[in-house]
Each structure stands twice: as C-alpha cells, then as structure tokens.
Design an enzyme around this catalytic site. Structure first.
Site, PDB file in Angstrom:
ATOM      1  N   SER A  33       0.370  -1.034  -0.183  1.00 41.99           N
ATOM      2  CA  SER A  33       0.298   0.370  -0.097  1.00 41.99           C
ATOM      3  C   SER A  33       1.250   0.825   0.599  1.00 41.99           C
ATOM      4  O   SER A  33       1.999   0.972  -0.266  1.00 41.99           O
ATOM      5  CB  SER A  33      -0.608  -0.026   1.325  1.00 41.99           C
ATOM      6  OG  SER A  33       0.235   0.214   2.255  1.00 41.99           O
ATOM      7  N   MET A  34       0.062   2.181  -0.366  1.00 43.67           N
ATOM      8  CA  MET A  34       0.821   3.708  -0.389  1.00 43.67           C
ATOM      9  C   MET A  34       1.573   3.618   1.551  1.00 43.67           C
ATOM     10  O   MET A  34       1.255   3.206   2.482  1.00 43.67           O
ATOM     11  CB  MET A  34       0.386   4.698   0.054  1.00 43.67           C
ATOM     12  CG  MET A  34      -0.425   5.172  -1.221  1.00 43.67           C
ATOM     13  SD  MET A  34      -1.534   6.360  -1.094  1.00 43.67           S
ATOM     14  CE  MET A  34       0.080   7.950  -0.965  1.00 43.67           C
ATOM     15  N   PHE A  35       2.940   4.494   2.210  1.00 47.21           N
ATOM     16  CA  PHE A  35       3.147   4.347   3.130  1.00 47.21           C
ATOM     17  C   PHE A  35       4.258   2.891   3.419  1.00 47.21           C
ATOM     18  O   PHE A  35       4.437   2.653   5.099  1.00 47.21           O
ATOM     19  CB  PHE A  35       2.956   4.884   4.425  1.00 47.21           C
ATOM     20  CG  PHE A  35       1.418   6.307   3.408  1.00 47.21           C
ATOM     21  CD1 PHE A  35       2.585   7.818   3.852  1.00 47.21           C
ATOM     22  CD2 PHE A  35       0.475   6.472   3.377  1.00 47.21           C
ATOM     23  CE1 PHE A  35       2.215   8.961   3.487  1.00 47.21           C
ATOM     24  CE2 PHE A  35       0.139   7.799   2.873  1.00 47.21           C
ATOM     25  CZ  PHE A  35       0.543   8.719   2.760  1.00 47.21           C
ATOM     26  N   GLY A  90       6.575   1.161   2.417  1.00 47.45           N
ATOM     27  CA  GLY A  90       8.690   1.493   1.974  1.00 47.45           C
ATOM     28  C   GLY A  90       8.856   0.982   1.096  1.00 47.45           C
ATOM     29  O   GLY A  90       9.790   0.226   0.875  1.00 47.45           O
ATOM     30  N   LYS A  91       8.164   0.374  -0.203  1.00 48.51           N
ATOM     31  CA  LYS A  91       8.188   0.290  -1.253  1.00 48.51           C
ATOM     32  C   LYS A  91       9.374   1.220  -2.117  1.00 48.51           C
ATOM     33  O   LYS A  91      10.434   0.692  -2.103  1.00 48.51           O
ATOM     34  CB  LYS A  91       7.288   0.720  -2.273  1.00 48.51           C
ATOM     35  CG  LYS A  91       5.758  -0.265  -1.514  1.00 48.51           C
ATOM     36  CD  LYS A  91       4.707  -0.181  -2.601  1.00 48.51           C
ATOM     37  CE  LYS A  91       4.625   1.187  -3.376  1.00 48.51           C
ATOM     38  NZ  LYS A  91       3.344   2.170  -1.893  1.00 48.51           N
ATOM     39  N   THR A  92       9.136   2.342  -1.647  1.00 52.29           N
ATOM     40  CA  THR A  92      10.236   3.105  -2.226  1.00 52.29           C
ATOM     41  C   THR A  92      11.379   3.212  -2.004  1.00 52.29           C
ATOM     42  O   THR A  92      13.205   2.808  -2.420  1.00 52.29           O
ATOM     43  CB  THR A  92       9.736   5.135  -2.411  1.00 52.29           C
ATOM     44  OG1 THR A  92       8.844   4.891  -3.491  1.00 52.29           O
ATOM     45  CG2 THR A  92      11.096   5.652  -2.793  1.00 52.29           C
ATOM     46  N   GLU A 106       6.972   3.519  -9.276  1.00 57.13           N
ATOM     47  CA  GLU A 106       5.058   4.037  -9.293  1.00 57.13           C
ATOM     48  C   GLU A 106       4.705   2.988 -10.328  1.00 57.13           C
ATOM     49  O   GLU A 106       4.666   3.193 -12.160  1.00 57.13           O
ATOM     50  CB  GLU A 106       4.885   4.998  -9.866  1.00 57.13           C
ATOM     51  CG  GLU A 106       5.650   6.275  -8.339  1.00 57.13           C
ATOM     52  CD  GLU A 106       4.840   6.057  -7.166  1.00 57.13           C
ATOM     53  OE1 GLU A 106       3.882   5.521  -7.174  1.00 57.13           O
ATOM     54  OE2 GLU A 106       5.408   6.838  -6.172  1.00 57.13           O
ATOM     55  N   CYS A 133      -5.716   1.986  14.045  1.00 58.08           N
ATOM     56  CA  CYS A 133      -5.751   0.853  15.342  1.00 58.08           C
ATOM     57  C   CYS A 133      -4.204  -0.191  15.171  1.00 58.08           C
ATOM     58  O   CYS A 133      -3.774  -0.205  15.823  1.00 58.08           O
ATOM     59  CB  CYS A 133      -6.486  -0.725  14.270  1.00 58.08           C
ATOM     60  SG  CYS A 133      -5.851  -1.624  13.741  1.00 58.08           S
ATOM     61  N   CYS A 187      -6.057  -1.016   7.822  1.00 52.74           N
ATOM     62  CA  CYS A 187      -6.080  -3.164   7.565  1.00 52.74           C
ATOM     63  C   CYS A 187      -7.057  -2.934   7.177  1.00 52.74           C
ATOM     64  O   CYS A 187      -7.909  -2.471   6.957  1.00 52.74           O
ATOM     65  CB  CYS A 187      -5.488  -3.195   9.425  1.00 52.74           C
ATOM     66  SG  CYS A 187      -7.083  -2.442  10.060  1.00 52.74           S
TER      67      CYS A 187
HETATM   68  N1  LIG Z   1       0.720   4.659   8.188  1.00 52.42           N
HETATM   69  C1  LIG Z   1       2.746   4.291   8.106  1.00 52.42           C
HETATM   70  N2  LIG Z   1       3.091   3.899   8.090  1.00 52.42           N
HETATM   71  C2  LIG Z   1       4.690   3.337   7.738  1.00 52.42           C
HETATM   72  N3  LIG Z   1       5.395   4.538   7.407  1.00 52.42           N
HETATM   73  C3  LIG Z   1       4.867   5.213   7.541  1.00 52.42           C
HETATM   74  C4  LIG Z   1       3.199   6.158   7.668  1.00 52.42           C
HETATM   75  N4  LIG Z   1       2.715   6.869   8.077  1.00 52.42           N
HETATM   76  C5  LIG Z   1       4.035   7.762   6.913  1.00 52.42           C
HETATM   77  N5  LIG Z   1       5.403   6.674   6.728  1.00 52.42           N
HETATM   78  C6  LIG Z   1       7.116   7.261   6.172  1.00 52.42           C
HETATM   79  O1  LIG Z   1       6.720   6.619   4.749  1.00 52.42           O
HETATM   80  C7  LIG Z   1       8.080   6.116   4.354  1.00 52.42           C
HETATM   81  C8  LIG Z   1       8.200   4.734   3.648  1.00 52.42           C
HETATM   82  O2  LIG Z   1       7.650   5.593   2.456  1.00 52.42           O
HETATM   83  P1  LIG Z   1       7.996   5.032   1.062  1.00 52.42           P
HETATM   84  O3  LIG Z   1       9.289   4.099   1.287  1.00 52.42           O
HETATM   85  O4  LIG Z   1       7.627   6.401  -0.047  1.00 52.42           O
HETATM   86  O5  LIG Z   1       7.031   4.768   1.330  1.00 52.42           O
HETATM   87  P2  LIG Z   1       5.750   3.854  -0.187  1.00 52.42           P
HETATM   88  O6  LIG Z   1       6.544   3.988  -1.694  1.00 52.42           O
HETATM   89  O7  LIG Z   1       5.151   2.934   0.044  1.00 52.42           O
HETATM   90  O8  LIG Z   1       4.644   4.749  -0.594  1.00 52.42           O
HETATM   91  C9  LIG Z   1       7.745   5.268   6.040  1.00 52.42           C
HETATM   92  O9  LIG Z   1       9.548   4.886   6.667  1.00 52.42           O
HETATM   93  C10 LIG Z   1       7.907   6.130   7.157  1.00 52.42           C
HETATM   94  O10 LIG Z   1       8.621   6.870   7.760  1.00 52.42           O
HETATM   95  C1  LIG Z   2      -4.025   4.309  -3.991  1.00 58.61           C
HETATM   96  C2  LIG Z   2      -3.925   5.321  -5.041  1.00 58.61           C
HETATM   97  C3  LIG Z   2      -2.828   6.069  -5.358  1.00 58.61           C
HETATM   98  N1  LIG Z   2      -2.426   6.645  -6.298  1.00 58.61           N
HETATM   99  C4  LIG Z   2      -1.372   7.775  -6.300  1.00 58.61           C
HETATM  100  C5  LIG Z   2      -1.257   8.310  -4.598  1.00 58.61           C
HETATM  101  C6  LIG Z   2      -0.169   8.180  -5.228  1.00 58.61           C
HETATM  102  O1  LIG Z   2       0.529   9.866  -6.271  1.00 58.61           O
HETATM  103  C7  LIG Z   2       0.723   7.480  -5.731  1.00 58.61           C
HETATM  104  C8  LIG Z   2       1.446   6.446  -5.071  1.00 58.61           C
HETATM  105  O2  LIG Z   2       2.770   6.497  -3.974  1.00 58.61           O
HETATM  106  P1  LIG Z   2       3.416   6.186  -2.737  1.00 58.61           P
HETATM  107  O3  LIG Z   2       4.612   5.460  -3.281  1.00 58.61           O
HETATM  108  O4  LIG Z   2       2.970   4.325  -3.176  1.00 58.61           O
HETATM  109  O5  LIG Z   2       2.670   6.236  -1.943  1.00 58.61           O
HETATM  110  O6  LIG Z   2      -0.501   6.939  -6.520  1.00 58.61           O
HETATM  111  C9  LIG Z   2      -3.716   7.080  -7.147  1.00 58.61           C
HETATM  112  O7  LIG Z   2      -3.593   8.114  -8.556  1.00 58.61           O
HETATM  113  N2  LIG Z   2      -4.528   6.334  -7.080  1.00 58.61           N
HETATM  114  C10 LIG Z   2      -4.983   4.833  -5.999  1.00 58.61           C
HETATM  115  O8  LIG Z   2      -6.283   4.526  -6.578  1.00 58.61           O
HETATM  116 ZN   LIG Z   3      -6.635  -1.595  11.133  1.00 59.43          ZN
END
Ligand SMILES: Nc1ncnc2c1ncn2[C@@H]1O[C@H](COP(=O)(O)OP(=O)(O)O)[C@@H](O)[C@H]1O
Ligand SMILES: Cc1cn([C@H]2C[C@H](O)[C@@H](COP(=O)(O)O)O2)c(=O)[nH]c1=O
Ligand SMILES: [Zn+2]
Length: 196
Positions: free
Chosen positions: A22-24, A26-28, A94, A153, A182
C-alpha cells in the site's frame, strides 16, 4: 530482508524483483536501498519512473521520508529499453501508472541479463489490482510485499484508503489524500462512507 543473489558464474543472468504494497509501506525506501547497494557493488544502475509522477519531484524518485535518487521520467514503458545500453540494474518506481506493456518490457530486459527491480502499488483505492502490477508479480522471480501501519488501529496495513470523494483512478497525493489501513479498518471506513 531481501538479499541479493550472488552469481559469480552468471554475471549476465537477469531476473525481475517486485516490491509491492500500500501507500506508505516502504516500497520506495526498499527500492532505493537495493539500488544503492547495487551501486556500492560497482554495478551500473538506471532508474525510471512514469512522467506523470510529479508529486515530490519531476526528475527524482523520492520517498515519504525525503530520501531520493535521480531518475529518468518516461511517458511509455517502450522507451525504457532504448535507455538501457550497458546497464546491469534497472529500477522502476510507481509501476502501477505504466501501460500494460511494462511486464513484457521487464521480461525483455531480464532476458538480456539485466536485474530489474520494480516497485508499485498492488491495489488502488478501491482495493482492486492496479494496472500492470498483477502481471508483473506473476512474471517476477522475487516478490516482496511490504506493509504500512494502519492509521486507525496500529496493525499492519495493506489498503490505501482515499480520504476525498474523487472517484478517478489517478489522483496523486500523500497523507492529506490517503491513509494506509488494515483490512478491518478499511472495510469499516468504506461502509461508513456509503450513503445510507
Ligand atoms: N502509516 C505509516 N506506516 C508506515 N510508514 C509511514 C506511515 N506514514 C508515514 N510513513 C513513513 O513513510 C515511509 C515510507 O515511505 P516510502 O518508502 O516512500 O513508502 P511507499 O513508497 O510505500 O509509499 C516510512 O519510512 C515512514 O517514515
Ligand atoms: C491508491 C491510489 C494512489 N494513487 C497515487 C497516489 C500517489 O501519488 C501514488 C502512490 O504513491 P506511493 O509511492 O505508493 O505512496 O499513487 C492513485 O493515483 N490512485 C490510487 O488509487
Ligand atoms: Zn486497522
């Protein structure tokens, strides 16, 4: 933690790694970690992202923690092989935003002996598989699913809940627009958003 395969006898053997979640989640950060380690190992690395991803930077792949690496924005996956002469490792961020041809492009690069590391959202805000990600996950040798923390949660999260009413698939954003949840909290949030 993912450890690189050491292949002294197979230096020109390629493969595909997918980092999803999911977003956040840690993929990047995980993509950057692998790419930086590849550079430390003396390998040549090229990084790509879709040119529509201008959330934090037009030219860099940037994590939510502001770690970054220079990248080449491309408008179609077919442009990636044209920019991969003499490259050992290709990173793509992305990936969910790319066209349906991306899995075949990654296959082609891997067949040519390149290590391909792809990061992207496995599900959109509706909880549906996102763009080329399912095909990439099927074709990859290695798939790593990472998890965020549920903002309601504190459990592990794997949904990206959209906080606005916008129904379009593509909507760039970060914490003001999305929260990782979750399964239980995501379903509660979706139910409470439904008109009664
Ligand atoms: N709810 C969350 N759960 C985990 N990490 C989070 C959350 N909100 C912010 N973060 C921050 O986001 C970072 C991960 O960023 P990033 O690798 O760019 O994620 P992704 O590419 O999956 O969106 C974590 O190291 C943490 O500092
Ligand atoms: C769920 C969802 C996300 N997006 C966009 C929002 C962000 O700009 C990126 C995801 O970035 P991250 O590195 O994984 O945090 O995607 C979207 O356009 N549509 C969606 O449904
Ligand atoms: Zn939850």
């Amino acid at each position: 933690m993912f450890l690189e395969k050491t292949s002294p006898r197979d230096r020109r053997k390629g493969w595909i790694e997918v980092i999803c979640g999911s977003m956040f989640s840690g993929k990047t950060e995980e993509l950057l970690r692998r790419l930086k380690r590849a550079r430390i190992a003396g390998l040549t690395v090229e990084i790509f992202k879709p040119n529509i991803d201008i959330r934090y930077s037009q030219t860099h792949v940037v994590s939510h923690d502001a770690n970054s690496i220079a990248s080449t924005p491309v408008d179609a996956s077919g442009n990636i092989p044209l920019l991969c002469g003499n490259i050992d490792v290709v990173g793509i961020d992305e990936a969910q935003f790319f066209d349906p041809n991306l899995p075949e492009v990654c296959n082609l690069l891997a067949h040519q002996g390149i290590r391909v590391i792809v990061a992207g959202l496995d599900m959109d805000f509706k909880g549906q598989p996102f763009g080329p990600m399912p095909a990439l996950m099927a074709m990859a040798e290695y798939v790593t699913k990472v998890h965020a923390i549920c903002m309601h949660c504190g459990d592990l999260a794997h949904y990206s809940h959209r906080l606005t009413n916008n129904d379009q698939l593509l909507l760039l954003g970060e914490t003001s627009t999305y929260e990782p949840l979750c399964r239980t909290c995501y379903h509660k949030a979706i139910q409470s958003n439904k008109p009664s």
